[in-house]
Scaffold this motif. Sequence first.
Motif, mmCIF file in Angstrom:
data_model
loop_
_atom_site.group_PDB
_atom_site.id
_atom_site.type_symbol
_atom_site.label_atom_id
_atom_site.label_comp_id
_atom_site.label_asym_id
_atom_site.label_seq_id
_atom_site.Cartn_x
_atom_site.Cartn_y
_atom_site.Cartn_z
ATOM 1 N N LEU A 384 132.626 -10.719 8.521
ATOM 2 C CA LEU A 384 131.260 -10.671 7.673
ATOM 3 C C LEU A 384 130.132 -11.700 8.103
ATOM 4 O O LEU A 384 128.930 -10.996 7.872
ATOM 5 C CB LEU A 384 132.050 -10.910 6.254
ATOM 6 N N GLU A 388 126.615 -10.187 8.577
ATOM 7 C CA GLU A 388 125.213 -10.613 7.842
ATOM 8 C C GLU A 388 124.075 -11.243 8.750
ATOM 9 O O GLU A 388 123.178 -11.226 8.327
ATOM 10 C CB GLU A 388 125.949 -11.402 6.737
ATOM 11 N N ARG A 427 130.885 -6.804 0.532
ATOM 12 C CA ARG A 427 129.760 -7.619 1.582
ATOM 13 C C ARG A 427 129.299 -6.722 2.858
ATOM 14 O O ARG A 427 128.205 -6.639 3.185
ATOM 15 C CB ARG A 427 130.324 -8.799 1.959
ATOM 16 N N LYS A 430 127.087 -3.899 2.092
ATOM 17 C CA LYS A 430 125.549 -4.184 2.111
ATOM 18 C C LYS A 430 124.871 -4.207 3.307
ATOM 19 O O LYS A 430 123.839 -3.573 3.649
ATOM 20 C CB LYS A 430 125.500 -5.412 1.595
ATOM 21 N N VAL A 431 125.636 -4.815 4.723
ATOM 22 C CA VAL A 431 124.910 -4.922 5.717
ATOM 23 C C VAL A 431 124.829 -3.351 6.401
ATOM 24 O O VAL A 431 124.046 -2.946 6.962
ATOM 25 C CB VAL A 431 126.088 -5.426 6.565
ATOM 26 N N THR A 434 122.115 -1.533 4.875
ATOM 27 C CA THR A 434 120.561 -2.089 5.509
ATOM 28 C C THR A 434 120.341 -1.381 6.804
ATOM 29 O O THR A 434 119.309 -0.790 7.159
ATOM 30 C CB THR A 434 120.660 -3.471 5.438
#
Length: 510
Positions: A384, A388, A427, A430-431, A434
């Motif tokens: 993660l 990120e 988590r 979300k990456v 994007t």
Amino acid sequence: MSENAEPHAEDSMDAETTGPVPTPAPAPASPPAADPPPAAEPSPAAEPSPAAEPSPAARPARPPVPSPAQFAGRKAVVRPTLPPAAAGGDSFNPASLAFGRVDDDGTVFVRQGEAERPVGSYPGSTAQEALGYFARKYEDLVAPAGLLVQRLEQTDLSSHDAREALNSLREHIGEANVVGDLDALSAQVVAIEGAIEAKAAQESRERAKAKEAAAVAREKVVRSAEKLATTDPAKVQWKSASARMRELFDAWKTQQQAGPRLDKASEDALWHRFSEARSSFDKARKSWFAHLDEQQDVARRDKEKLVAQAESLAKNKDFGPTAGEFKRLMEQWRQAGRGQRGSDDALWERFKAAQDQFFAAKDEVMAAERVEFEANLTVKEALLLEAEALLPVKDLAAAKRGLRSIQDRWDSAGKVPRSDMHRVEDRLRKVEQTVREGDEQRWKRSNPEVNARAQSMVDQLETAVAGLEADLLAAQSSGDTAAIAAAEQALAARRQWLESARAGLADTAG
């Protein structure tokens, strides 16, 4: 001279008329102390004749006789008409002598009202001794009458027993050969009879009252039994209810033995209701327990099937679905109801043992998995951080390559603890989102159709601007101010649109 030692005197005139009067043994020189002294005895010559009887005013006063009302009311204690007898029991009331006389031939007469009748003779004795003898016989009647009065007043003598005693007394009185106030004795007998009747009436009222109370008490017992018999069997506590029904039966027997008996119709009707209530109660109790036995037997068979299924799943290693099966079996166990205690407890022990065996094995495996999942979580948390670090996206192609590598290693890392699963998945998502959005924007810019539409728009606007520029030159040449202003305004708007269209075309191309 005591009465036992006295010669037998004839107690009726029959003996005098049918044969000679037995001559008594010679009297002693002086009379016994129990008899009146000779000095008080009147001489035969002084014996009053019926014609020379004393007037009623001169007669001794008779003792008062209680009335039946006094007996019934019990307000005043009526003392029996007893003579002041001496301790020896051979004395008599001297007043009784006034109701008798002795004839010259020794015959003793008793006076009753205005008449007199012979009662016997006492040969070989003085007139005083003869009268005393028959006066003592009168006291033998007065004493039982007085005693009966005392028993009526001071004891619980029943009217039945009192009436029998009075009948016996009447038999003795009859044409008793005695000397005394027979009218007073008869009046006392009448008064006693009235008191007996009053007591009989009181006893009748008391019996009626007792019967009424007994009927109420038995009705209460019957209604209690009927209430027990009609209660919903599902709501009855059968142990306490059975004990209560036994108490009611004991109460019935006690009331029947100790209490007054009711009339046969009432007694039979109450007993019929009570017996029917007991029978209904027993029938309902037997029916309930038979139904309960049947339910328990059904529950036993159902639980035996559940136990067999649980034991067959006890060693299953497919923990997820099998745990769900055990949950289903447990719910069915609760719905199966209670069986007989012994068999139900034994079946539960088997079911619980199978359940415990399965979940113990599951917990052991889960404990090992938990260690593994914790290690996997450490790996994924590192991935993660790496994912990120790709944000914000500057080089879309490089970001896509890095994300694919992270995703491959993420899948290879394996499962994480359930409590951390959503946190780490969110988590990473979300990456991924994007990077996906950046890629979609790039694709939109490179879409041929979009570029063609943008180029067409630019071409149209350029043509329009060229036409408007020509119109403006023509208006300026003619000097038409209004046409010049309109052309300038339209040209300004088209030029602005053209700039926007060229900027959009540049974005799609870039």
